[in-house]
Write a protein that holds these residues in place. Structure first.
Motif, PDB file in Angstrom:
ATOM      1  N   UNK A 118       0.869  -1.180   0.000  1.00 45.38           N
ATOM      2  CA  UNK A 118       0.000   0.000   0.000  1.00 45.38           C
ATOM      3  C   UNK A 118       0.899   1.220   0.000  1.00 45.38           C
ATOM      4  N   UNK A 119       0.608   2.168  -0.871  1.00 49.27           N
ATOM      5  CA  UNK A 119       1.383   3.398  -0.944  1.00 49.27           C
ATOM      6  C   UNK A 119       0.534   4.538  -0.421  1.00 49.27           C
ATOM      7  N   UNK A 120       1.091   5.272   0.541  1.00 49.90           N
ATOM      8  CA  UNK A 120       0.364   6.379   1.156  1.00 49.90           C
ATOM      9  C   UNK A 120       1.161   7.669   1.026  1.00 49.90           C
ATOM     10  N   UNK A 121       0.470   8.771   1.222  1.00 51.06           N
ATOM     11  CA  UNK A 121       1.085  10.077   1.355  1.00 51.06           C
ATOM     12  C   UNK A 121       0.798  10.514   2.777  1.00 51.06           C
ATOM     13  N   UNK A 122       1.845  10.818   3.543  1.00 49.54           N
ATOM     14  CA  UNK A 122       1.720  11.098   4.975  1.00 49.54           C
ATOM     15  C   UNK A 122       2.460  12.369   5.324  1.00 49.54           C
ATOM     16  N   UNK A 123       1.914  13.125   6.271  1.00 44.83           N
ATOM     17  CA  UNK A 123       2.590  14.341   6.734  1.00 44.83           C
ATOM     18  C   UNK A 123       2.675  14.321   8.257  1.00 44.83           C
ATOM     19  N   UNK A 124       3.776  14.876   8.757  1.00 42.58           N
ATOM     20  CA  UNK A 124       4.105  14.848  10.181  1.00 42.58           C
ATOM     21  C   UNK A 124       4.333  16.256  10.704  1.00 42.58           C
ATOM     22  N   UNK A 125       4.010  16.447  11.998  1.00 38.55           N
ATOM     23  CA  UNK A 125       4.236  17.741  12.633  1.00 38.55           C
ATOM     24  C   UNK A 125       5.570  17.748  13.380  1.00 38.55           C
ATOM     25  N   UNK A 126       5.880  18.863  14.044  1.00 35.41           N
ATOM     26  CA  UNK A 126       7.173  19.035  14.711  1.00 35.41           C
ATOM     27  C   UNK A 126       7.398  18.070  15.867  1.00 35.41           C
ATOM     28  N   UNK A 127       6.341  17.459  16.394  1.00 33.07           N
ATOM     29  CA  UNK A 127       6.520  16.487  17.482  1.00 33.07           C
ATOM     30  C   UNK A 127       6.755  15.082  16.937  1.00 33.07           C
ATOM     31  N   UNK A 128       6.730  14.948  15.614  1.00 36.44           N
ATOM     32  CA  UNK A 128       6.929  13.646  14.991  1.00 36.44           C
ATOM     33  C   UNK A 128       5.651  12.850  14.836  1.00 36.44           C
ATOM     34  N   UNK A 129       4.520  13.479  15.104  1.00 35.05           N
ATOM     35  CA  UNK A 129       3.221  12.806  15.029  1.00 35.05           C
ATOM     36  C   UNK A 129       2.667  12.914  13.607  1.00 35.05           C
ATOM     37  N   UNK A 130       2.167  11.778  13.109  1.00 36.43           N
ATOM     38  CA  UNK A 130       1.508  11.809  11.798  1.00 36.43           C
ATOM     39  C   UNK A 130       0.183  12.524  11.964  1.00 36.43           C
ATOM     40  N   UNK A 131      -0.025  13.591  11.181  1.00 33.15           N
ATOM     41  CA  UNK A 131      -1.254  14.364  11.298  1.00 33.15           C
ATOM     42  C   UNK A 131      -2.239  14.087  10.175  1.00 33.15           C
ATOM     43  N   UNK A 132      -1.729  13.599   9.032  1.00 31.46           N
ATOM     44  CA  UNK A 132      -2.630  13.294   7.929  1.00 31.46           C
ATOM     45  C   UNK A 132      -2.041  12.168   7.090  1.00 31.46           C
ATOM     46  N   UNK A 133      -2.950  11.370   6.543  1.00 30.37           N
ATOM     47  CA  UNK A 133      -2.572  10.159   5.818  1.00 30.37           C
ATOM     48  C   UNK A 133      -3.565   9.987   4.682  1.00 30.37           C
ATOM     49  N   UNK A 134      -3.064   9.754   3.474  1.00 26.87           N
ATOM     50  CA  UNK A 134      -3.919   9.524   2.313  1.00 26.87           C
ATOM     51  C   UNK A 134      -3.512   8.228   1.622  1.00 26.87           C
ATOM     52  N   UNK A 135      -4.486   7.447   1.187  1.00 31.06           N
ATOM     53  CA  UNK A 135      -4.279   6.313   0.278  1.00 31.06           C
ATOM     54  C   UNK A 135      -5.430   6.344  -0.720  1.00 31.06           C
ATOM     55  N   UNK A 136      -5.252   5.622  -1.819  1.00 30.71           N
ATOM     56  CA  UNK A 136      -6.379   5.525  -2.738  1.00 30.71           C
ATOM     57  C   UNK A 136      -7.418   4.584  -2.132  1.00 30.71           C
ATOM     58  N   UNK A 137      -8.675   4.845  -2.420  1.00 29.08           N
ATOM     59  CA  UNK A 137      -9.741   3.961  -1.951  1.00 29.08           C
ATOM     60  C   UNK A 137      -9.802   2.782  -2.905  1.00 29.08           C
ATOM     61  N   UNK A 138      -9.403   1.631  -2.431  1.00 26.53           N
ATOM     62  CA  UNK A 138      -9.318   0.430  -3.264  1.00 26.53           C
ATOM     63  C   UNK A 138     -10.718  -0.019  -3.669  1.00 26.53           C
ATOM     64  N   UNK A 139     -10.953  -0.029  -4.976  1.00 25.41           N
ATOM     65  CA  UNK A 139     -12.259  -0.479  -5.467  1.00 25.41           C
ATOM     66  C   UNK A 139     -12.169  -1.858  -6.108  1.00 25.41           C
ATOM     67  N   UNK A 140     -11.000  -2.515  -5.941  1.00 28.63           N
ATOM     68  CA  UNK A 140     -10.832  -3.856  -6.490  1.00 28.63           C
ATOM     69  C   UNK A 140     -10.365  -3.880  -7.935  1.00 28.63           C
ATOM     70  N   UNK A 141     -10.181  -2.693  -8.534  1.00 39.44           N
ATOM     71  CA  UNK A 141      -9.699  -2.649  -9.913  1.00 39.44           C
ATOM     72  C   UNK A 141      -8.255  -2.157  -9.928  1.00 39.44           C
ATOM     73  N   UNK A 142      -7.551  -2.509 -10.963  1.00 42.09           N
ATOM     74  CA  UNK A 142      -6.167  -2.049 -11.117  1.00 42.09           C
ATOM     75  C   UNK A 142      -6.133  -0.587 -11.567  1.00 42.09           C
ATOM     76  N   UNK A 143      -7.232  -0.091 -12.134  1.00 38.71           N
ATOM     77  CA  UNK A 143      -7.252   1.266 -12.670  1.00 38.71           C
ATOM     78  C   UNK A 143      -7.026   2.319 -11.580  1.00 38.71           C
ATOM     79  N   UNK A 144      -7.750   2.222 -10.466  1.00 44.97           N
ATOM     80  CA  UNK A 144      -7.571   3.210  -9.395  1.00 44.97           C
ATOM     81  C   UNK A 144      -6.145   3.186  -8.853  1.00 44.97           C
ATOM     82  N   UNK A 145      -5.586   2.001  -8.658  1.00 40.25           N
ATOM     83  CA  UNK A 145      -4.213   1.894  -8.152  1.00 40.25           C
ATOM     84  C   UNK A 145      -3.237   2.502  -9.150  1.00 40.25           C
ATOM     85  N   UNK A 146      -3.454   2.265 -10.424  1.00 42.46           N
ATOM     86  CA  UNK A 146      -2.583   2.823 -11.450  1.00 42.46           C
ATOM     87  C   UNK A 146      -2.653   4.354 -11.461  1.00 42.46           C
TER      88      UNK A 146
END
Length: 141
Positions: free
Chosen positions: A101-129
């Motif tokens: 799974x590939x995500x996009x993640x951002x962290x604040x100055x305390x090292x805490x992950x504040x936001x995380x994004x992944x594609x919503x898997x719909x079972x097709x290769x198209x969305x992942x691509x």
């Protein structure tokens, strides 16, 4: 505790067996949201702050930037993120058995992950691509 961006990368070191990370610009979140919005790609977004976790699944449409704020202003989902409070934004690929799974993640100055994004898997290769294309075109630091 304040963590530098190099400190964040050190925190990831213990996870290297199933985690591959690449730093991207903090502008990458805005680029990703605009690209996903343009093609209607559904996402999963997790936003966390002290005592709160918000999860949204679906497409995003109205992306508005105001100063340091990136905003999603959709009828069903509002998100407000200050880019200038982020210490690091990363593409993270986590292996889980035969799948990654590939995500996009951002962290604040305390090292805490504040936001995380992944594609919503719909079972097709198209969305992942489409997701992988967006991820690989994100601006580097």
């Amino acid at each position: 505790r304040v963590v530098s961006s190099s400190g964040l990368e050190t925190m990831f070191e213990g996870c290297k067996s199933n985690l591959e990370i690449h730093r991207v610009s903090n502008e990458a979140i805005e680029h990703m949201l605009n690209a996903a919005s343009a093609i209607g790609l559904p996402l999963i977004c997790e936003v966390s702050s002290t005592g709160c976790l918000q999860t949204y699944e679906g497409p995003v449409a109205k992306i508005v930037t105001m100063g340091p704020w990136i905003n999603i202003m959709d009828d069903q989902f509002h998100m407000h993120l200050r880019k200038d409070h982020l210490i690091g934004t990363y593409i993270a690929s986590r292996a889980n058995g035969a799948e990654a799974r590939t995500s996009l993640e951002a962290y604040d100055a305390s090292g805490k992950r504040v936001i995380y994004f992944v594609n919503q898997d719909d079972g097709t290769a198209e969305n992942e691509s489409l997701w992988q294309k967006i991820i690989h075109e994100l601006p580097k630091p």
